[in-house]
Motif scaffolding. Structure first.
Motif, PDB file in Angstrom:
ATOM      1  N   HIS A  41     -88.889 -45.818  65.971  1.00  4.45           N
ATOM      2  CA  HIS A  41     -87.729 -44.945  66.909  1.00  4.45           C
ATOM      3  C   HIS A  41     -88.320 -43.591  67.165  1.00  4.45           C
ATOM      4  N   GLY A  42     -89.305 -43.192  66.473  1.00  3.67           N
ATOM      5  CA  GLY A  42     -89.902 -41.753  66.778  1.00  3.67           C
ATOM      6  C   GLY A  42     -89.165 -40.493  66.344  1.00  3.67           C
ATOM      7  N   LEU A  43     -87.977 -40.898  65.938  1.00  4.98           N
ATOM      8  CA  LEU A  43     -86.975 -39.732  65.394  1.00  4.98           C
ATOM      9  C   LEU A  43     -86.068 -40.355  64.458  1.00  4.98           C
ATOM     10  N   LEU A  44     -85.738 -39.842  63.295  1.00  7.62           N
ATOM     11  CA  LEU A  44     -84.700 -40.402  62.401  1.00  7.62           C
ATOM     12  C   LEU A  44     -83.925 -39.326  61.921  1.00  7.62           C
ATOM     13  N   LEU A  45     -82.428 -39.738  62.115  1.00  6.26           N
ATOM     14  CA  LEU A  45     -81.544 -38.483  61.755  1.00  6.26           C
ATOM     15  C   LEU A  45     -80.912 -39.239  60.442  1.00  6.26           C
ATOM     16  N   PHE A  46     -80.813 -38.282  59.414  1.00  2.17           N
ATOM     17  CA  PHE A  46     -80.043 -38.240  58.194  1.00  2.17           C
ATOM     18  C   PHE A  46     -78.915 -37.243  58.030  1.00  2.17           C
ATOM     19  N   ARG A  47     -77.715 -37.625  58.154  1.00  2.00           N
ATOM     20  CA  ARG A  47     -76.434 -36.640  58.013  1.00  2.00           C
ATOM     21  C   ARG A  47     -76.106 -36.252  56.634  1.00  2.00           C
ATOM     22  N   GLY A  48     -75.613 -35.126  56.269  1.00  2.00           N
ATOM     23  CA  GLY A  48     -75.069 -34.706  55.115  1.00  2.00           C
ATOM     24  C   GLY A  48     -76.120 -34.848  53.859  1.00  2.00           C
ATOM     25  N   GLN A  49     -77.389 -34.326  54.030  1.00  2.00           N
ATOM     26  CA  GLN A  49     -78.400 -34.378  52.858  1.00  2.00           C
ATOM     27  C   GLN A  49     -78.432 -32.813  52.206  1.00  2.00           C
ATOM     28  N   SER A  50     -78.284 -33.066  51.083  1.00  2.12           N
ATOM     29  CA  SER A  50     -78.195 -31.726  50.053  1.00  2.12           C
ATOM     30  C   SER A  50     -79.790 -31.723  49.440  1.00  2.12           C
ATOM     31  N   LEU A  51     -80.580 -31.106  50.074  1.00  2.00           N
ATOM     32  CA  LEU A  51     -81.857 -30.985  49.815  1.00  2.00           C
ATOM     33  C   LEU A  51     -82.208 -29.702  49.042  1.00  2.00           C
ATOM     34  N   THR A  52     -82.742 -29.562  47.857  1.00  2.53           N
ATOM     35  CA  THR A  52     -83.309 -28.569  47.381  1.00  2.53           C
ATOM     36  C   THR A  52     -84.904 -28.191  48.161  1.00  2.53           C
ATOM     37  N   PRO A  53     -85.433 -27.183  48.178  1.00  2.00           N
ATOM     38  CA  PRO A  53     -86.783 -26.946  48.563  1.00  2.00           C
ATOM     39  C   PRO A  53     -87.775 -27.836  48.048  1.00  2.00           C
ATOM     40  N   GLU A  54     -87.625 -28.150  46.768  1.00  2.00           N
ATOM     41  CA  GLU A  54     -88.603 -29.072  45.880  1.00  2.00           C
ATOM     42  C   GLU A  54     -88.544 -30.462  46.378  1.00  2.00           C
ATOM     43  N   LEU A 101     -90.218 -32.474  59.414  1.00  4.09           N
ATOM     44  CA  LEU A 101     -88.971 -32.609  58.704  1.00  4.09           C
ATOM     45  C   LEU A 101     -87.951 -31.488  58.882  1.00  4.09           C
ATOM     46  N   PHE A 102     -86.870 -31.426  59.345  1.00  2.45           N
ATOM     47  CA  PHE A 102     -86.435 -30.235  59.789  1.00  2.45           C
ATOM     48  C   PHE A 102     -85.062 -30.626  58.952  1.00  2.45           C
ATOM     49  N   HIS A 103     -84.830 -29.449  58.339  1.00  3.32           N
ATOM     50  CA  HIS A 103     -83.495 -29.417  57.393  1.00  3.32           C
ATOM     51  C   HIS A 103     -82.592 -28.525  57.767  1.00  3.32           C
ATOM     52  N   ALA A 104     -81.298 -28.603  58.078  1.00  2.00           N
ATOM     53  CA  ALA A 104     -80.358 -27.511  58.414  1.00  2.00           C
ATOM     54  C   ALA A 104     -79.998 -26.835  57.391  1.00  2.00           C
ATOM     55  N   VAL A 105     -80.132 -25.724  57.252  1.00  2.00           N
ATOM     56  CA  VAL A 105     -79.352 -24.737  56.162  1.00  2.00           C
ATOM     57  C   VAL A 105     -77.947 -24.168  56.649  1.00  2.00           C
ATOM     58  N   LYS A 106     -78.126 -23.272  57.695  1.00  2.00           N
ATOM     59  CA  LYS A 106     -77.132 -22.682  58.080  1.00  2.00           C
ATOM     60  C   LYS A 106     -76.953 -23.196  59.553  1.00  2.00           C
ATOM     61  N   VAL A 107     -76.043 -23.236  60.509  1.00  2.00           N
ATOM     62  CA  VAL A 107     -76.017 -23.593  61.746  1.00  2.00           C
ATOM     63  C   VAL A 107     -75.058 -22.674  62.497  1.00  2.00           C
ATOM     64  N   PRO A 108     -75.055 -22.314  63.659  1.00  2.00           N
ATOM     65  CA  PRO A 108     -74.096 -21.554  64.439  1.00  2.00           C
ATOM     66  C   PRO A 108     -72.901 -22.556  64.791  1.00  2.00           C
ATOM     67  N   PRO A 109     -71.744 -22.078  65.099  1.00  2.00           N
ATOM     68  CA  PRO A 109     -70.627 -22.847  65.261  1.00  2.00           C
ATOM     69  C   PRO A 109     -70.639 -23.680  66.649  1.00  2.00           C
ATOM     70  N   GLU A 110     -71.548 -22.959  67.655  1.00  2.00           N
ATOM     71  CA  GLU A 110     -71.898 -23.664  68.741  1.00  2.00           C
ATOM     72  C   GLU A 110     -73.249 -23.142  69.208  1.00  2.00           C
ATOM     73  N   GLY A 111     -74.067 -23.909  70.090  1.00  2.00           N
ATOM     74  CA  GLY A 111     -75.480 -23.757  70.532  1.00  2.00           C
ATOM     75  C   GLY A 111     -76.386 -23.940  69.519  1.00  2.00           C
ATOM     76  N   ALA A 138     -74.771 -28.586  59.384  1.00  2.00           N
ATOM     77  CA  ALA A 138     -75.521 -28.205  57.866  1.00  2.00           C
ATOM     78  C   ALA A 138     -75.687 -29.422  57.393  1.00  2.00           C
ATOM     79  N   GLY A 139     -76.704 -29.527  56.762  1.00  2.00           N
ATOM     80  CA  GLY A 139     -77.064 -30.958  55.961  1.00  2.00           C
ATOM     81  C   GLY A 139     -77.771 -31.790  56.573  1.00  2.00           C
ATOM     82  N   ASP A 140     -78.091 -31.806  58.004  1.00  2.00           N
ATOM     83  CA  ASP A 140     -78.806 -32.686  58.713  1.00  2.00           C
ATOM     84  C   ASP A 140     -80.316 -32.660  58.241  1.00  2.00           C
ATOM     85  N   LEU A 141     -81.044 -33.744  58.183  1.00  2.00           N
ATOM     86  CA  LEU A 141     -82.323 -33.826  57.983  1.00  2.00           C
ATOM     87  C   LEU A 141     -82.899 -34.657  59.338  1.00  2.00           C
TER      88      LEU A 141
END
Length: 290
Positions: free
Chosen positions: A44-57, A124-134, A252-255
């Motif tokens: 698929h070239g891209l995978l989305l995982f919602r709601g992931q609580s990932l530490t930096p480690e 691998l891009f992990h969303a820590v803080k996201v704006p309410p829009e944009g 927030a939490g998307d990978l």
């Protein structure tokens, strides 16, 4: 032999991407489950995982399953204690020092680290803080775009190599943003210009894709620089047209894991004066394009 389990997947578009359900990436993944994830990634070239609580480690450990990891040239924005993670965003320390590599969200399409001799396999891009829009990220399926080229265009473009040039890109950015710190001599020496094929063959699947980062391309080998840049921009405009796109609205939490060998992407604007956006990116080492 380790059995490969099936994953519950929802395609995101016909051209690129799938959402993976019911997988907790904070837990250790056995070999079978990781093999299924890797197969879906290639398909698929891209995978989305919602709601992931990932530490930096854990983020780094998961990323290493895909291969060795790169350290970005912008050293001051690497995560403390985990230099494999580039912090992207507009947050600041209490003394006002930026803590992230700020991307305003109106840049060009690109594929990560195309400006090195062995560009990255994926990010691998992990969303820590996201704006309410944009602050969305838009992805383009460059394999699907290649497949729809005419045979004549495939033949015409096959021998061409674009020059990916990070110092050229940095000079452009500094000219438009006087607050940007230019590369120093050591940084420039680490990223000399490099030529890559415009049509790239995936080393695992064997499928071809349009491989361009218009914002860092200074020209095409054998062409006058401005003509080469114009050709690359025209081709990128085609590859990033509506039939090939997926727009990701972050939570927030998307990978999101994407394959830099067969996708392009770009950020979109958000109100960075009012809202904070912080993302953690790891970059998996790749191979020499052919």
């Amino acid at each position: 032999m380790t059995a490969v389990p099936s994953l519950r997947l929802t395609p995101l578009t016909d051209a690129v991407g799938a959402e993976v359900h019911d997988v907790d990436l904070a837990a250790e993944l056995d070999d079978g489950l990781f093999a299924a994830i890797e197969r879906a990634f290639l398909d698929h070239g891209l995978l989305l995982f919602r709601g992931q609580s990932l530490t930096p480690e854990r983020h780094v450990a998961l990323s290493r399953r895909f291969g060795g990891l790169e350290h970005h040239v912008q050293k001051r924005f690497l995560y403390p204690g985990h230099p494999e993670i580039l912090v992207i965003g507009n947050d600041h320390a209490p003394d006002g020092t930026p803590t992230g590599y700020f991307i305003p969200g109106d840049g060009d399409w690109h594929t990560d680290m195309s400006y090195v001799a062995r560009p990255s396999l994926g990010s691998l891009f992990h969303a820590v803080k996201v704006p309410p829009e944009g602050g969305d990220t838009v992805f383009a399926g460059a394999t699907a775009a290649y497949d729809r080229l005419s045979d004549a265009d495939k033949e015409r473009l096959a021998p061409l190599r674009a020059v990916h040039d990070y110092p050229y890109f940095d000079a452009k950015m500094c000219a438009t943003n006087p607050r940007r710190t230019p590369l120093d001599d050591e940084q420039r020496a680490r990223v000399p210009p490099v030529a890559h094929p415009i049509l790239r063959t995936h080393p695992v699947t064997g499928r071809k894709a349009i491989y361009l980062s218009p914002e860092v391309i200074s020209g095409v080998v054998g062409m006058e620089d401005s003509a080469g840049r114009a050709l690359c921009q025209e081709l990128a405009d085609y590859a990033t047209s509506e039939p090939f796109l997926y727009r990701h609205r972050w939570r927030a939490g998307d990978l999101v894991i994407w394959d830099n060998r067969c996708t392009l992407h770009k950020a979109t604007p958000y109100d960075h004066h009012r809202h904070v956006r912080t993302m953690h990116r790891t970059t998996v080492s790749g191979d020499v394009p052919y």
